[in-house]
Design an enzyme around this catalytic site. Structure first.
Site, PDB file in Angstrom:
ATOM      1  N   GLY A  10       0.852  -1.189   0.000  1.00 28.57           N
ATOM      2  CA  GLY A  10       0.000   0.000   0.000  1.00 28.57           C
ATOM      3  C   GLY A  10       0.887   1.238   0.000  1.00 28.57           C
ATOM      4  O   GLY A  10       2.003   1.205  -0.501  1.00 28.57           O
ATOM      5  N   LYS A 116       1.080  -3.404  13.659  1.00 30.15           N
ATOM      6  CA  LYS A 116       1.014  -3.478  15.129  1.00 30.15           C
ATOM      7  C   LYS A 116       0.403  -4.772  15.645  1.00 30.15           C
ATOM      8  O   LYS A 116       0.593  -5.128  16.814  1.00 30.15           O
ATOM      9  CB  LYS A 116       0.166  -2.319  15.673  1.00 30.15           C
ATOM     10  CG  LYS A 116       0.771  -0.952  15.519  1.00 30.15           C
ATOM     11  CD  LYS A 116      -0.068   0.129  16.190  1.00 30.15           C
ATOM     12  CE  LYS A 116      -1.251   0.554  15.369  1.00 30.15           C
ATOM     13  NZ  LYS A 116      -0.938   1.288  14.141  1.00 30.15           N
ATOM     14  N   ASP A 220      -6.118   2.622  18.855  1.00 27.80           N
ATOM     15  CA  ASP A 220      -4.822   2.662  18.172  1.00 27.80           C
ATOM     16  C   ASP A 220      -3.708   3.035  19.158  1.00 27.80           C
ATOM     17  O   ASP A 220      -2.630   2.437  19.162  1.00 27.80           O
ATOM     18  CB  ASP A 220      -4.900   3.679  17.020  1.00 27.80           C
ATOM     19  CG  ASP A 220      -3.541   3.936  16.395  1.00 27.80           C
ATOM     20  OD1 ASP A 220      -3.042   3.042  15.695  1.00 27.80           O
ATOM     21  OD2 ASP A 220      -2.970   5.021  16.618  1.00 27.80           O
ATOM     22  N   LYS A 224      -0.335   0.728  20.800  1.00 23.34           N
ATOM     23  CA  LYS A 224       1.057   1.188  20.925  1.00 23.34           C
ATOM     24  C   LYS A 224       1.534   1.080  22.364  1.00 23.34           C
ATOM     25  O   LYS A 224       2.689   0.722  22.620  1.00 23.34           O
ATOM     26  CB  LYS A 224       1.179   2.608  20.385  1.00 23.34           C
ATOM     27  CG  LYS A 224       0.973   2.645  18.862  1.00 23.34           C
ATOM     28  CD  LYS A 224       0.794   4.052  18.322  1.00 23.34           C
ATOM     29  CE  LYS A 224       0.554   4.011  16.815  1.00 23.34           C
ATOM     30  NZ  LYS A 224       0.077   5.299  16.288  1.00 23.34           N
TER      31      LYS A 224
END
Lengths: 359, 359
Positions: A10, A116, A220, A224
């Site tokens: 992508g 992730k 999100d 992390k």
């Protein structure tokens, strides 16, 4: 030398390939030997079946469109059968792909990825990935999973492996939420704009997910935080985190993004009041993830004094502060934490580390 | 596994040995096989003559005091003759020692060091060191030569090796000058203290060199700028830099540090006026080193707006901002850039990289 194969080209994967082809690393070869997306795969095999560098790598996108049907298993088998070290770069954000890492590593392939999912989903997957890696075993690098190309994870790995004690890790890890709160709440006096207007502006600029609730729910950022916590040695998962979802409760079940945006102004007074209280206390609001090895790790809105480094954050920058036994005054890293070019940079730097360690 | 030999175990070397002995790195062995200072050297040889890990490494300091007379050449010869990869950690600040790196590397030894001299003195020495290193050849790591353990050079190496274009590198690289100007000139209103009083206070706390002119003349910062410039690919030396020596001209030839300190108050009006002008323009003063690939690199007092990250600097922190083609909003690293523990951390992390690359 290390053979490079890209899964899911992508925006980030395309930027990576562009950087790889534009720049020869002195003394190290990183030939592109394969590209695969959900429909097609492009490789170039010698009569032996071993993969060769793509014949016209600059034409990969055009050639991929006309290439054979994608078969990820066959793609990986060809790569693993090819002599010399090889690395798979997973540029997808797919959990299903990340679940394949342990098997890939067991076949002797190295893995570099900005995805992730392998590092922040169920702990068993993370442990399975770790169990396949080590000083002499296949390598896994994932710098770009937190803060894109900012040297966040390499620094944390160095701190941990040298025996420093992590006291606290704290940061703004979402470019979107950084932008929203840097605009809404600043030391130089708060913007006259309502929170909903700032969200609408960010959405129009493409800074948010198609449905901004996917940013505002904190998931999100939570991923992390889980990655940082695990690298710091904590067996922590998403469900162990306190995550403050700042989507107003009444708007969480609204069906579409458009309806959400239409109803968000009704919550402006709520955000304005939070901001007014923060400013009255000499602080700004920032949406922050925190790893606390001795307490609860969290993702939430936090107030910071005007002279705190987080208060001075600009644009959509990320910032991260490591407080450790040796770094009593925090080690801070700040800058663009999203975007194809800087994410690809982080991957490229990881690829060089793999090439150096297998040279 | 990599054998570790330490040259010049002063404060930093002692902190390093303490960290190495206190913490076992999973999967990697970093045995301490030798320590040498200007008078004595301690090794432990097998009958073959090959070096063994020190028998009681925790007792190295006591044993070194009673060990054989120092002979650096013999020490290095023993290390080079020992099977397996070996690394010399130069913890001196000696140019004469740094001039030996090319010969050490030619013997197959790796070098890790916080000593700036090899990388910031005559360009020929730097080129000779570089000529002996490469992906497969002996390794040189020197993260701690700029900003101690802050991940400054590893980040710059990554940027350069992945083909990013360095537009500008700018930073506060002296803990001493950081402290002096953070105290003297701040966004929150300037301190009532005179500049000379702040220097005297810093001297009393041991923050300055014995003669503070060795900080104020900018030479230490200039060496760091030269290192950054060279890593960025510029063939630059100290004499190519514009360095602003902020020691008042009349005080440069004063014989002793005490006399200098006694006469410094006569220059307070000069510094107060600079500070007043800066504040009137909405700025603070910072003593900054800059690498400008297209212009003159420099070391000088620079004004920064109150909301600039450099203006918010606290204590004796270092800060560095990399502006690159990919990082248009600067990548900033900030934190303690001096001190034995964090310097040793940078060395330890470099040693792990050597061990990983020779595993």
């Amino acid at each position: 030398m290390v053979n490079v194969a890209v899964v899911g080209p992508g925006l980030v994967g395309q930027a990576l390939i562009q950087q790889l082809l534009a720049h020869e690393v002195p003394g190290l070869a990183l030939p592109l030997v394969g590209v695969i997306n959900s429909r097609r795969m492009l490789t170039h095999s010698a009569p032996s079946g071993h993969l060769q560098p793509l014949a016209s790598p600059g034409q990969w996108a055009k050639q991929l469109a006309d290439a054979e049907a994608a078969d990820l298993k066959a793609f990986v088998t060809r790569l693993a059968a090819t002599p010399g070290p090889s690395v798979i770069v997973d540029c997808t954000s797919s959990l299903a792909i990340a679940e394949l890492y342990p098997a890939w590593l067991a076949q002797g392939l190295h893995v570099v990825t900005p995805n992730k999912k392998g590092f922040s989903s169920q702990y068993e997957l993370y442990a399975a990935i770790r169990a396949q890696t080590g000083p002499r075993r296949p390598l896994v690098y994932h710098e770009s999973t937190v803060g894109a190309g900012l040297p966040v994870l390499n620094t944390l790995y160095d701190l941990v492996r040298t025996g420093d004690e992590i006291v606290r890790i704290e940061g703004v890890f979402s470019g979107t939420l950084s932008y929203l709160f840097n605009t809404f709440s600043s030391a130089g006096g708060n913007d006259a704009q309502a929170f909903s207007a700032i969200v609408a502006g960010a959405k129009a600029l493409g800074y948010t997910e198609p449905d901004p609730r996917d940013d505002l729910n904190g998931l999100d950022v939570a991923r992390k935080v889980v990655i940082l916590a695990r690298v710091a040695g904590l067996a922590l998962s998403l469900e162990d985190l306190d995550v403050e979802n700042i989507v107003p409760a009444a708007l969480r079940t609204v069906a579409t993004a458009d309806e959400f945006m239409a109803q968000l102004p009704a919550s402006d007074d709520h955000f304005t009041e939070l901001n007014r209280e923060a400013a009255a206390a000499g602080t700004v609001l920032r949406y922050v993830g925190t790893v606390d090895p001795r307490g609860r790790s969290s993702v939430k809105l936090v107030r910071y004094p005007f002279d705190h480094p987080f208060a001075g954050l600009k644009g959509s920058d990320n910032i991260i502060a490591f407080t450790t036994k040796r770094f009593a005054s925090p080690l801070i890293i700040q800058g663009a934490g999203a975007g194809a070019a800087v994410t690809a940079f982080g991957i490229f730097a990881d690829l060089i580390k793999v090439a150096e360690r297998t040279a």
